[in-house]
Design a protein around this motif. Structure first.
Motif, PDB file in Angstrom:
ATOM      1  N   CYS A 291       0.825  -1.214   0.000  1.00 42.95           N
ATOM      2  CA  CYS A 291       0.000   0.000   0.000  1.00 42.95           C
ATOM      3  C   CYS A 291       0.858   1.263   0.000  1.00 42.95           C
ATOM      4  N   ALA A 292       2.053   1.166   0.558  1.00 40.36           N
ATOM      5  CA  ALA A 292       2.925   2.339   0.672  1.00 40.36           C
ATOM      6  C   ALA A 292       3.812   2.553  -0.543  1.00 40.36           C
ATOM      7  N   LEU A 293       3.812   1.607  -1.482  1.00 41.16           N
ATOM      8  CA  LEU A 293       4.724   1.692  -2.625  1.00 41.16           C
ATOM      9  C   LEU A 293       4.018   2.273  -3.844  1.00 41.16           C
ATOM     10  N   PRO A 294       4.412   3.457  -4.284  1.00 40.53           N
ATOM     11  CA  PRO A 294       3.805   4.036  -5.481  1.00 40.53           C
ATOM     12  C   PRO A 294       3.915   3.096  -6.680  1.00 40.53           C
ATOM     13  N   GLY A 295       2.795   2.934  -7.370  1.00 40.65           N
ATOM     14  CA  GLY A 295       2.790   2.086  -8.555  1.00 40.65           C
ATOM     15  C   GLY A 295       2.341   0.671  -8.321  1.00 40.65           C
ATOM     16  N   SER A 296       2.171   0.255  -7.071  1.00 44.96           N
ATOM     17  CA  SER A 296       1.756  -1.121  -6.800  1.00 44.96           C
ATOM     18  C   SER A 296       0.259  -1.285  -7.014  1.00 44.96           C
ATOM     19  N   ILE A 297      -0.180  -2.539  -7.127  1.00 49.74           N
ATOM     20  CA  ILE A 297      -1.603  -2.826  -7.266  1.00 49.74           C
ATOM     21  C   ILE A 297      -2.368  -2.332  -6.041  1.00 49.74           C
ATOM     22  N   ALA A 298      -1.785  -2.505  -4.851  1.00 49.96           N
ATOM     23  CA  ALA A 298      -2.452  -2.070  -3.629  1.00 49.96           C
ATOM     24  C   ALA A 298      -2.530  -0.557  -3.546  1.00 49.96           C
ATOM     25  N   ALA A 299      -1.434   0.123  -3.902  1.00 50.33           N
ATOM     26  CA  ALA A 299      -1.407   1.586  -3.834  1.00 50.33           C
ATOM     27  C   ALA A 299      -2.395   2.204  -4.806  1.00 50.33           C
ATOM     28  N   GLU A 300      -2.638   1.524  -5.901  1.00 48.41           N
ATOM     29  CA  GLU A 300      -3.632   1.992  -6.875  1.00 48.41           C
ATOM     30  C   GLU A 300      -5.004   2.106  -6.220  1.00 48.41           C
ATOM     31  N   ILE A 301      -5.278   1.208  -5.269  1.00 51.34           N
ATOM     32  CA  ILE A 301      -6.576   1.217  -4.586  1.00 51.34           C
ATOM     33  C   ILE A 301      -6.596   2.235  -3.458  1.00 51.34           C
ATOM     34  N   TYR A 307       6.177   7.599   0.781  1.00 51.57           N
ATOM     35  CA  TYR A 307       7.178   7.137   1.722  1.00 51.57           C
ATOM     36  C   TYR A 307       7.004   7.855   3.065  1.00 51.57           C
ATOM     37  N   GLY A 308       7.652   7.296   4.088  1.00 48.08           N
ATOM     38  CA  GLY A 308       7.550   7.875   5.417  1.00 48.08           C
ATOM     39  C   GLY A 308       6.872   6.921   6.372  1.00 48.08           C
ATOM     40  N   THR A 309       6.512   7.439   7.547  1.00 48.41           N
ATOM     41  CA  THR A 309       5.854   6.632   8.575  1.00 48.41           C
ATOM     42  C   THR A 309       4.358   6.630   8.321  1.00 48.41           C
ATOM     43  N   ARG A 310       3.781   5.444   8.239  1.00 52.07           N
ATOM     44  CA  ARG A 310       2.371   5.306   7.894  1.00 52.07           C
ATOM     45  C   ARG A 310       1.706   4.273   8.809  1.00 52.07           C
ATOM     46  N   SER A 311       0.389   4.368   8.890  1.00 49.45           N
ATOM     47  CA  SER A 311      -0.410   3.366   9.581  1.00 49.45           C
ATOM     48  C   SER A 311      -1.527   2.956   8.642  1.00 49.45           C
ATOM     49  N   PHE A 312      -1.683   1.651   8.429  1.00 50.20           N
ATOM     50  CA  PHE A 312      -2.693   1.148   7.508  1.00 50.20           C
ATOM     51  C   PHE A 312      -3.650   0.205   8.235  1.00 50.20           C
ATOM     52  N   GLU A 313      -4.948   0.425   8.021  1.00 44.89           N
ATOM     53  CA  GLU A 313      -5.971  -0.489   8.518  1.00 44.89           C
ATOM     54  C   GLU A 313      -6.317  -1.447   7.375  1.00 44.89           C
TER      55      GLU A 313
END
Length: 364
Positions: A291-301, A307-313
């Motif tokens: 989800c944090a990687l630009p261009g990935s299938i997950a990030a597309e959604i 980049y940086g510190t993130r929190s994902f549900e």
């Protein structure tokens, strides 16, 4: 029939359950050890009626704990998946749910001394030669199990166990992005292949004609879907440096879709042939990383990769899984600086499990 008694502790770790053994109490020979564990859990039998297994992949797991074999940790932890309906024990992956029980077990077995109200246990995850740090509450020098932490998939509340993961990216595949790409095409389907603790193939549910909100039972009943996913999985295994994965439980296959309950992304996970009723710890870590990687299938959604510190549900069929992480842009590609999450665990029973003496007569 003479039986061999083997000391163990039955524990819940996260949303999984199984016997925890000291390495010294099991055979050193791998083949004999596997036969012992198959007998202890009751495999191969769909009901595992003649053993401790719970007739489900989430309750047919084993943790083996022993003294450290490297200087920067407190204990070694080997995870073994005992296949329910096959005479097979798989050591090709970690289990982050069972990992939650390692710290408490190690303290109660005297492998680690409690240090005040909080004890940090550094754990060598032998399957992938990586390290995790479990923060276990130990007021008065004893493991605390009661508390107000809640995780989806487990009733009630318990003491929180925060787990920090150190340098686990590429532990199974050799790189965070095994192909070197954030997006690839396999068998006509766009995928993101990623390994931040667990090799996972991330795919759009829509590319398979699914909404991503189907129940696990509905997905498992779709034979055509499962066959197509297996074709992709076998091809991905080679690309991900896992070799022939026909008889391996990795990579996991994850269908992703827009969230419905306020999370970052919705998931349905094949592990690899049964649909997870929730999501595994390391599976959640890998999906959150995607989800944090630009261009990935997950990030597309998610639509907000950075980049940086993130929190994902991370949404799954029975709730949410929260992952905290820090991803930075390194000279050779994205690098995971930190991954952390919250789990709970509980010791359920301590005693001896019996296996037929003809399988193993014991170490004495």
């Amino acid at each position: 029939m003479i039986q061999t008694a083997i000391p163990c502790t039955l524990m819940r770790g996260g949303t999984s359950k199984g016997p925890f053994f000291l390495a010294a109490h099991l055979p050193t020979d791998t083949a004999t050890r596997d036969r012992v564990l198959l007998a202890a859990l009751g495999s191969p039998d769909a009901r595992q009626i003649d053993g401790l297994g719970g007739a489900d992949s989430l309750t047919s797991k084993v943790a083996i704990v022993g003294p450290p074999t490297r200087p920067d940790v407190d204990v070694d932890y080997l995870f073994l998946q005992v296949v329910v309906n096959e005479p097979r024990v798989d050591a090709s992956q970690n289990c982050g749910n069972m990992l939650a029980g390692i710290g408490p077990f190690a303290i109660e077995q005297g492998l680690v001394q409690a240090t005040g109200d909080l004890t940090r246990v550094r754990i060598h995850m032998v399957n992938t030669a990586t390290v995790a740090v479990a923060n276990v509450q130990t007021p008065g020098g004893r493991v605390r199990y009661d508390g107000d932490a809640r995780i989806d998939g487990v009733p009630g509340t318990a003491a929180p166990i925060r787990i920090d993961f150190l340098d686990i990216a590429g532990g199974s595949c050799g790189a965070l992005l095994p192909s070197g790409n954030v997006r690839d095409t396999i068998a006509g389907v766009e995928v993101t292949m990623i390994d931040n603790g667990m090799p996972v193939v991330v795919m759009r549910a829509a590319d398979f004609g699914k909404t991503g909100q189907e129940t696990p039972a509905e997905l498992e009943a779709d034979a055509a879907l499962k066959a197509r996913l297996e074709t992709i999985r076998l091809a991905a295994g080679t690309v991900m440096n896992l070799g022939d994965v026909t008889k391996k439980t990795v990579p996991k296959m994850c269908l992703v879709s827009p969230p419905k309950n306020g999370g970052a992304i919705a998931t349905r996970n094949f592990i690899p042939h049964v649909v997870h009723k929730a999501i595994g710890v390391f599976g959640a870590l890998s999906v959150a990383t995607a989800c944090a990687l630009p261009g990935s299938i997950a990030a597309e959604i998610t639509g907000d990769a950075d980049y940086g510190t993130r929190s994902f549900e991370i949404e799954h069929p029975t709730g949410f899984f929260t992952v905290e992480m820090e991803v930075v842009a390194g000279p050779t590609g994205p690098r995971v600086e930190r991954s952390a999450l919250l789990r709970t665990a509980r010791a359920l029973m301590r005693g001896e499990v019996f296996v037929p003496g003809e399988i193993w007569k014991g170490s004495s």
